[in-house]
Structures are given as structure tokens and as C-alpha cells.
Scaffold this active site. Structure first.
Site, PDB file in Angstrom:
ATOM      1  N   ILE A  79     -10.050  -0.593   6.621  1.00  0.00           N
ATOM      2  CA  ILE A  79     -11.411  -0.050   6.714  1.00  0.00           C
ATOM      3  C   ILE A  79     -12.377  -1.135   7.190  1.00  0.00           C
ATOM      4  CG2 ILE A  79     -13.285   1.080   5.434  1.00  0.00           C
ATOM      5  CD1 ILE A  79     -11.081   2.049   3.435  1.00  0.00           C
TER       6      ILE A  79
ATOM      7  N   THR B 226     -13.791   3.180  -4.841  1.00  0.00           N
ATOM      8  CA  THR B 226     -12.862   4.284  -4.600  1.00  0.00           C
ATOM      9  C   THR B 226     -13.103   5.447  -5.556  1.00  0.00           C
ATOM     10  OG1 THR B 226     -10.520   4.861  -4.804  1.00  0.00           O
ATOM     11  CG2 THR B 226     -11.241   3.002  -6.102  1.00  0.00           C
ATOM     12  N   ASP B 227     -12.662   6.632  -5.149  1.00  0.00           N
ATOM     13  CA  ASP B 227     -12.763   7.784  -6.058  1.00  0.00           C
ATOM     14  C   ASP B 227     -11.772   7.668  -7.220  1.00  0.00           C
ATOM     15  OD1 ASP B 227     -10.389   8.236  -4.660  1.00  0.00           O
ATOM     16  OD2 ASP B 227     -10.890  10.263  -4.009  1.00  0.00           O
ATOM     17  N   GLU B 228     -10.793   6.747  -7.104  1.00  0.00           N
ATOM     18  CA  GLU B 228      -9.765   6.653  -8.155  1.00  0.00           C
ATOM     19  C   GLU B 228     -10.326   6.171  -9.489  1.00  0.00           C
ATOM     20  OE1 GLU B 228      -6.009   5.060  -7.043  1.00  0.00           O
ATOM     21  OE2 GLU B 228      -6.045   6.007  -5.084  1.00  0.00           O
TER      22      GLU B 228
ATOM     23  N   TYR C 212      -4.636  -0.616 -10.301  1.00  0.00           N
ATOM     24  CA  TYR C 212      -5.559  -0.717  -9.157  1.00  0.00           C
ATOM     25  C   TYR C 212      -6.909  -0.091  -9.507  1.00  0.00           C
ATOM     26  CZ  TYR C 212      -7.915   0.875  -4.896  1.00  0.00           C
ATOM     27  OH  TYR C 212      -8.871   1.153  -3.935  1.00  0.00           O
TER      28      TYR C 212
ATOM     29  N   LYS D  35     -10.704  -1.761  -9.926  1.00  0.00           N
ATOM     30  CA  LYS D  35     -11.869  -1.357  -9.126  1.00  0.00           C
ATOM     31  C   LYS D  35     -12.992  -0.873 -10.059  1.00  0.00           C
ATOM     32  CE  LYS D  35     -12.283  -1.101  -5.159  1.00  0.00           C
ATOM     33  NZ  LYS D  35     -12.749  -2.110  -4.153  1.00  0.00           N
TER      34      LYS D  35
ATOM     35  N   TYR E 110       6.865  11.501  -3.086  1.00  0.00           N
ATOM     36  CA  TYR E 110       6.988  11.246  -4.524  1.00  0.00           C
ATOM     37  C   TYR E 110       6.976  12.556  -5.307  1.00  0.00           C
ATOM     38  CZ  TYR E 110       5.510   6.401  -3.373  1.00  0.00           C
ATOM     39  OH  TYR E 110       5.408   5.133  -2.856  1.00  0.00           O
TER      40      TYR E 110
HETATM   41  P1  NAD Z   1      -6.660  -3.223   3.018  1.00  0.00           P
HETATM   42  O1  NAD Z   1      -5.628  -3.559   1.999  1.00  0.00           O
HETATM   43  O2  NAD Z   1      -6.239  -2.633   4.315  1.00  0.00           O
HETATM   44  O3  NAD Z   1      -7.512  -4.531   3.362  1.00  0.00           O
HETATM   45  C1  NAD Z   1      -7.962  -5.408   2.387  1.00  0.00           C
HETATM   46  C2  NAD Z   1      -8.489  -6.656   3.078  1.00  0.00           C
HETATM   47  O4  NAD Z   1      -8.958  -7.574   2.047  1.00  0.00           O
HETATM   48  C3  NAD Z   1      -7.430  -7.404   3.869  1.00  0.00           C
HETATM   49  O5  NAD Z   1      -7.952  -7.823   5.113  1.00  0.00           O
HETATM   50  C4  NAD Z   1      -7.108  -8.613   2.993  1.00  0.00           C
HETATM   51  O6  NAD Z   1      -6.669  -9.754   3.723  1.00  0.00           O
HETATM   52  C5  NAD Z   1      -8.440  -8.855   2.299  1.00  0.00           C
HETATM   53  N1  NAD Z   1      -8.277  -9.575   1.028  1.00  0.00           N
HETATM   54  C6  NAD Z   1      -7.413  -9.281   0.021  1.00  0.00           C
HETATM   55  N2  NAD Z   1      -7.523 -10.203  -0.969  1.00  0.00           N
HETATM   56  C7  NAD Z   1      -8.496 -11.071  -0.586  1.00  0.00           C
HETATM   57  C8  NAD Z   1      -9.079 -12.233  -1.180  1.00  0.00           C
HETATM   58  N3  NAD Z   1      -8.651 -12.685  -2.356  1.00  0.00           N
HETATM   59  N4  NAD Z   1     -10.059 -12.873  -0.514  1.00  0.00           N
HETATM   60  C9  NAD Z   1     -10.490 -12.421   0.699  1.00  0.00           C
HETATM   61  N5  NAD Z   1      -9.952 -11.358   1.319  1.00  0.00           N
HETATM   62  C10 NAD Z   1      -8.976 -10.672   0.676  1.00  0.00           C
HETATM   63  O7  NAD Z   1      -7.700  -2.286   2.266  1.00  0.00           O
HETATM   64  P2  NAD Z   1      -8.511  -1.014   2.784  1.00  0.00           P
HETATM   65  O8  NAD Z   1      -7.670   0.175   2.626  1.00  0.00           O
HETATM   66  O9  NAD Z   1      -9.116  -1.342   4.075  1.00  0.00           O
HETATM   67  O10 NAD Z   1      -9.640  -0.964   1.649  1.00  0.00           O
HETATM   68  C11 NAD Z   1     -10.844  -1.718   1.782  1.00  0.00           C
HETATM   69  C12 NAD Z   1     -11.729  -1.438   0.580  1.00  0.00           C
HETATM   70  O11 NAD Z   1     -12.032  -0.038   0.502  1.00  0.00           O
HETATM   71  C13 NAD Z   1     -11.096  -1.808  -0.756  1.00  0.00           C
HETATM   72  O12 NAD Z   1     -12.100  -2.333  -1.573  1.00  0.00           O
HETATM   73  C14 NAD Z   1     -10.603  -0.466  -1.302  1.00  0.00           C
HETATM   74  O13 NAD Z   1     -10.583  -0.473  -2.706  1.00  0.00           O
HETATM   75  C15 NAD Z   1     -11.657   0.475  -0.764  1.00  0.00           C
HETATM   76  N6  NAD Z   1     -11.219   1.861  -0.546  1.00  0.00           N
HETATM   77  C16 NAD Z   1     -10.095   2.131   0.189  1.00  0.00           C
HETATM   78  C17 NAD Z   1      -9.747   3.458   0.456  1.00  0.00           C
HETATM   79  C18 NAD Z   1      -8.533   3.803   1.279  1.00  0.00           C
HETATM   80  O14 NAD Z   1      -8.172   4.975   1.369  1.00  0.00           O
HETATM   81  N7  NAD Z   1      -7.866   2.860   1.910  1.00  0.00           N
HETATM   82  C19 NAD Z   1     -10.528   4.498  -0.067  1.00  0.00           C
HETATM   83  C20 NAD Z   1     -11.648   4.174  -0.840  1.00  0.00           C
HETATM   84  C21 NAD Z   1     -11.989   2.860  -1.054  1.00  0.00           C
HETATM   85  O1  DAU Z   2      -8.414   7.707  -3.158  1.00  0.00           O
HETATM   86  C1  DAU Z   2      -8.732   6.497  -2.554  1.00  0.00           C
HETATM   87  C2  DAU Z   2      -7.519   5.592  -2.597  1.00  0.00           C
HETATM   88  O2  DAU Z   2      -6.577   6.130  -1.678  1.00  0.00           O
HETATM   89  C3  DAU Z   2      -7.844   4.145  -2.256  1.00  0.00           C
HETATM   90  O3  DAU Z   2      -8.714   3.618  -3.224  1.00  0.00           O
HETATM   91  C4  DAU Z   2      -6.565   3.310  -2.178  1.00  0.00           C
HETATM   92  O4  DAU Z   2      -6.871   1.988  -1.773  1.00  0.00           O
HETATM   93  C5  DAU Z   2      -5.627   3.944  -1.188  1.00  0.00           C
HETATM   94  O5  DAU Z   2      -4.408   3.241  -1.153  1.00  0.00           O
HETATM   95  C6  DAU Z   2      -5.365   5.417  -1.536  1.00  0.00           C
HETATM   96  O6  DAU Z   2      -4.578   5.535  -2.736  1.00  0.00           O
HETATM   97  P1  DAU Z   2      -3.380   6.606  -2.873  1.00  0.00           P
HETATM   98  O7  DAU Z   2      -2.451   6.155  -3.913  1.00  0.00           O
HETATM   99  O8  DAU Z   2      -3.923   7.988  -2.974  1.00  0.00           O
HETATM  100  O9  DAU Z   2      -2.743   6.451  -1.376  1.00  0.00           O
HETATM  101  P2  DAU Z   2      -1.214   6.367  -0.864  1.00  0.00           P
HETATM  102  O10 DAU Z   2      -1.265   6.446   0.617  1.00  0.00           O
HETATM  103  O11 DAU Z   2      -0.476   5.248  -1.491  1.00  0.00           O
HETATM  104  O12 DAU Z   2      -0.590   7.724  -1.420  1.00  0.00           O
HETATM  105  C7  DAU Z   2      -1.136   8.996  -1.071  1.00  0.00           C
HETATM  106  C8  DAU Z   2      -0.356  10.054  -1.822  1.00  0.00           C
HETATM  107  O13 DAU Z   2       0.976  10.109  -1.288  1.00  0.00           O
HETATM  108  C9  DAU Z   2      -0.180   9.761  -3.302  1.00  0.00           C
HETATM  109  O14 DAU Z   2      -0.188  10.987  -4.009  1.00  0.00           O
HETATM  110  C10 DAU Z   2       1.206   9.123  -3.395  1.00  0.00           C
HETATM  111  C11 DAU Z   2       1.967   9.802  -2.286  1.00  0.00           C
HETATM  112  N1  DAU Z   2       3.014   9.012  -1.607  1.00  0.00           N
HETATM  113  C12 DAU Z   2       2.693   7.746  -1.183  1.00  0.00           C
HETATM  114  C13 DAU Z   2       3.622   6.954  -0.512  1.00  0.00           C
HETATM  115  C14 DAU Z   2       3.277   5.569  -0.059  1.00  0.00           C
HETATM  116  C15 DAU Z   2       4.263   9.555  -1.343  1.00  0.00           C
HETATM  117  O15 DAU Z   2       4.537  10.716  -1.709  1.00  0.00           O
HETATM  118  N2  DAU Z   2       5.179   8.783  -0.672  1.00  0.00           N
HETATM  119  C16 DAU Z   2       4.915   7.504  -0.255  1.00  0.00           C
HETATM  120  O16 DAU Z   2       5.814   6.855   0.337  1.00  0.00           O
END
Ligand code: NAD
Ligand code: DAU
Length: 365
Positions: A28, A146-148, A171, A175, A228
Site C-alpha cells: 500500500i 486495519t479493520d481487524e 497481528y 495494530k 483455509y
Molecule cells: P506490507 O507488508 O506490504 O508492507 C509493509 C512495509 O513496512 C514494507 O515495505 C516493510 O519493509 C516495512 N517495514 C516493516 N517493518 C519495518 C520497520 N521495522 N521499520 C521500517 N519499515 C518497516 O504491508 P501493506 O499490506 O502494504 O500494509 C501497510 C499498512 O496498511 C500496515 O500498517 C497494515 O497494517 C495496514 N493495512 C493493510 C491492509 C491490507 O489489506 N494489506 C488493510 C488495512 C490496513
Molecule cells: O482486513 C485487513 C487485513 O487484511 C490487513 O490488516 C492485513 O494486513 C492483510 O494481510 C489482510 O488480512 P487477511 O488475513 O484477511 O488477508 P489474507 O490475504 O492473509 O487472507 C484473506 C482470507 O483468505 C482469509 O480469510 C484467510 C484466507 N486464506 C489466506 C491465504 C494466504 C486462504 O484461504 N488461503 C491462503 O493461502
């Protein structure tokens, strides 16, 4: 101050604002950095990232030469490094995305989540507090969450900004804890802070440990697609650029002390989403309809697996006129196209470490 430092300072001073984006090399974060660098040439954007397995500067190759962009390799857990960064720049705004973000990794190894997500956030809050002293005018600490943190829903209802926190995984607990620290610094020290809580993102540049890119990669390579449990868990999916546009609006118009929910109003059972993805992939790869679905493999469930997330984002929509753009199928198609076109990116991130991680996650399931 030496001549070089002085030159560097003069360069920094010509910008209207210096903004720190943490975690800008991640999924992101890279979309947020790109948006800010391109849309706001009068801001200096400093991307501070540790470059963990999830951080990849290739994600930002198209903006790395821009004059208003700087990268600083920084571990936010390292208090001294954070203090040094804040001495070098005078940040008016902070958009904090750096985090350990994968639920499954938090279950097998929670410590990093405590260090980065909680201690790292507190280090940034302290540095902002020390740097800003009582001059808080025009400053903003924007924490991306996050919504989690709200826990798991049954079949009814949605998370609103008033929903009580009830995190269930290491996780989400880390958060939630960081959200509480941000609110405490806002309340106690008057640090101007906003928080947004977003649902599941998908789109280009997502590390292939998360459901959608993992499934795309496995389908492409004719490997089993691990689902899963029974695949009945529900997530609310949002295209990553829609998250970046919401972050842009909240950064510029959010009220300090407030929280904003961001979501796609787009709930999908995992199994239905995977079937849709298989249909798209069959078409893209010229396979017979139904071929990719044969790869679906039910595996042992995630411990403590949250059943359902659904976000009510009406506050953001009403107050700032934000709304998500692509229809899900269109967004998914764009995502598939990106992964199929960026084979090198995928090969580079699927390093030895990823293979080890993948084997340890799925071999016993
Ligand atoms: P990501 O894992 O793709 O990226 C995380 C980034 O943070 C990476 O570039 C990593 O190198 C950096 N990082 C990790 N530890 C660090 C440290 N100690 N110091 C400096 N940098 C560090 O994550 P993402 O999916 O892009 O998520 C970004 C943010 O958005 C997170 O805070 C996550 O909780 C939040 N978020 C993610 C989602 C989602 O669906 N991916 C949804 C809602 C909120
Ligand atoms: O809701 C926001 C969150 O969404 C963010 O805060 C997290 O950073 C992000 O990783 C994500 O969390 P989830 O656990 O929902 O995402 P993930 O892609 O890991 O899994 C999505 C759904 O799919 C979840 O119900 C678990 C399931 N899953 C996941 C993987 C990796 C599977 O069934 N098989 C898989 O291999």
C-alpha cells in the site's frame, strides 16, 4: 554544518512541506508514495522503510528519480535511527504505514509484530512529539490501521467507527495497541493525529503471501490453491488505489482526534472469490473453462480465523465525498493483468526466503 549539508538543507527548504511516509516500499505504501510524489510536487516526500522481505524499492522505480522524493533506509524499531531521521528533516506530516502485516506470520512468530507495530509506532510518536514541541500548528500524525482491530463479525452487521476494539490475532492485537497509543498521544500530549481503519486491499505489488496474489501465482504455475477451512470466511475487498485516494483525502481534510473507516462495500466468501479468479485466469491463460478450479485445495484452517469483516465507510463518504472506483471484477482483472505482465517482479520477490516460508506454511496442511 558542512557545505554539502548546507546545500542539502537549502534543497529541503524550498518545499512547502516535508512529509514522512513510513513503509513506502511495501504494497500500500508504494501506491501512497507514488500518488503523493506525482500529485504534490511542492511536497518533499521522504519514504522511510527498513526493506524487510515485504519492502521492495522496485515498487517505486518510476518515481525514484523525482526531485521531490527521497528514500531513507530506516528501522522504526531503532529509536536512535528514528531520532536521527527527525533531526535531518523537519516533518510537517507523517503517514505511518510501516508494519508487519501478515496474520499467518503473526501466528507463527508474534515478536516482530510487537516490535515493529507497537514499539516502532511509539518511537515515531515520541520523535514527532519532541520535534514539534508546542508548535503543533499544521502538523499531523496519520496512522494507517486495519479493520481487524474490531475482531470478527457474525453474519450480520458492519464495523463502524464506534465499534469496540476486540482484536483476535497477534497481528490485530499489535495494530489495536498501536491505535491506542496514537489516541493516547493525541489526548495526553495534544499531538494532532488521525487514524483510518481499512478493509482488505488487493491490486498490483502485493506480496504473494496474501490470498489474491498467492492464488494468481499458483494458478499460473498449475500449483494447488490453498483455501483455509471450508472457504466460508468473508472479507471486504478494496482496490489499493482506492485506499491511497482515501488516505490522500484524510491526510488533507481529516480532523485531528478522529477515526475514519475505509472499505469497499464488497464482501466475498473466500471460495467464491477464488472461483471468480479461476474463471478470469482460465480466460487470460487460454485454458478450458473449469481447468483452474481443479487446483482448489482445502487445507487446515488458520488458528482463530476471523469469520467475517465488513466496513461501514459512510462517514468518509459523507464528509469527504470519497468512493471506491473499479467494480470488483474489473479491479481483479487489472490485478491479474499486472501479475501476468510483471513476471520479473514476481520472480524477484519469490526468493529463497519466500520458498522456505511457503513450505513451512503449507507443507503440513
Ligand atoms: P506490507 O507488508 O506490504 O508492507 C509493509 C512495509 O513496512 C514494507 O515495505 C516493510 O519493509 C516495512 N517495514 C516493516 N517493518 C519495518 C520497520 N521495522 N521499520 C521500517 N519499515 C518497516 O504491508 P501493506 O499490506 O502494504 O500494509 C501497510 C499498512 O496498511 C500496515 O500498517 C497494515 O497494517 C495496514 N493495512 C493493510 C491492509 C491490507 O489489506 N494489506 C488493510 C488495512 C490496513
Ligand atoms: O482486513 C485487513 C487485513 O487484511 C490487513 O490488516 C492485513 O494486513 C492483510 O494481510 C489482510 O488480512 P487477511 O488475513 O484477511 O488477508 P489474507 O490475504 O492473509 O487472507 C484473506 C482470507 O483468505 C482469509 O480469510 C484467510 C484466507 N486464506 C489466506 C491465504 C494466504 C486462504 O484461504 N488461503 C491462503 O493461502
Amino acid at each position: 554544518m558542512g557545505k554539502e549539508d548546507q546545500k542539502e538543507n537549502e534543497k529541503i527548504m524550498k518545499y512547502r512541506k516535508t512529509i514522512l511516509i513510513t513503509g513506502g516500499a511495501g504494497f500500500i505504501g508504494s501506491h501512497v508514495v507514488r500518488r503523493f510524489v506525482k500529485n504534490y510536487p511542492y511536497y518533499l516526500i521522504v519514504n522511510a522503510d527498513k526493506l524487510t522481505y515485504a519492502g521492495n524499492l522496485e515498487n517505486l522505480a518510476d518515481v525514484e528519480e523525482n526531485k521531490n522524493y527521497k528514500f531513507e533506509k530506516t528501522d522504526i524499531v531503532d529509536k536512535k535511527a528514528v531520532e536521527k531521521l527527525f533531526r535531518k528533516y523537519s516533518f510537517a506530516g507523517i503517514i505511518h504505514l510501516a508494519a508487519e502485516s501478515h496474520v499467518d506470520r503473526s501466528i507463527t512468530g508474534p515478536d516482530e509484530f510487537v516490535f515493529t507495530n507497537i514499539i516502532g509506532t511509539v518511537n515515531l510518536l515520541n520523535a514527532a512529539r519532541n520535534g514539534w514541541h508546542d508548535n503543533l500548528d499544521g502538523k499531523l500524525f496519520y496512522h494507517i490501521s486495519t479493520d481487524e482491530v474490531f475482531g470478527s463479525l457474525g453474519s450480520e452487521g458492519m464495523f463502524t467507527e464506534e465499534t469496540a476494539y476486540d482484536p483476535k490475532s497477534p497481528y490485530s492485537a499489535s495494530k489495536a495497541s498501536s491505535d491506542h497509543m496514537v489516541r493516547a498521544y493525541n489526548h495526553t500530549y495534544r499531538i494532532p493525529a488521525v487514524i483510518s481503519n481499512c478493509s482488505n486491499n488487493y491490486g498490483p505489488n502485493q506480496f504473494p503471501e496474501k490470498l489474491i496474489p498467492l492464488a494468481i501465482n499458483n494458478i499460473k504455475n498449475n500449483k494447488p490453491v490453498p483455501v483455509y477451512g471450508k472457504g466460508e470466511n468473508i472479507r471486504d475487498w478494496l482496490y489499493v488505489e482506492d485506499h491511497a485516494s482515501a488516505i490522500d483525502k484524510i491526510f488533507h481534510r481529516g480532523k485531528p482526534g478522529e477515526t475514519y473507516n475505509i472499505g469497499g462495500n464488497n464482501e466475498w466468501k473466500n471460495i467464491d472469490l477464488i472461483k471468480l479468479l479461476c474463471k478470469i485466469m482460465d480466460r487470460k491463460l487460454g485454458r478450458k473453462p473449469g481447468d483452474s478450479e481443479k487446483l482448489i485445495t482445502y487445507v487446515k484452517d488458520r488458528p482463530g480465523h476471523d469469520l467475517r469483516y465488513a466496513i461501514d465507510s459512510s462517514k468518509l463518504q459523507k464528509e469527504m465525498g470519497w468512493k471506491p472506483i473499479p467494480e470488483f471484477e474489473e479491479g481483479l482483472e487489472k490485478t491479474v493483468d499486472w501479475y501476468l505482465a510483471n513476471v520479473k517482479w514476481l520472480e524477484n520477490v519469490i526468493s529463497g526466503d519466500y520458498v522456505k516460508y511457503y513450505d513451512s506454511m503449507y507443507s503440513g496442511r
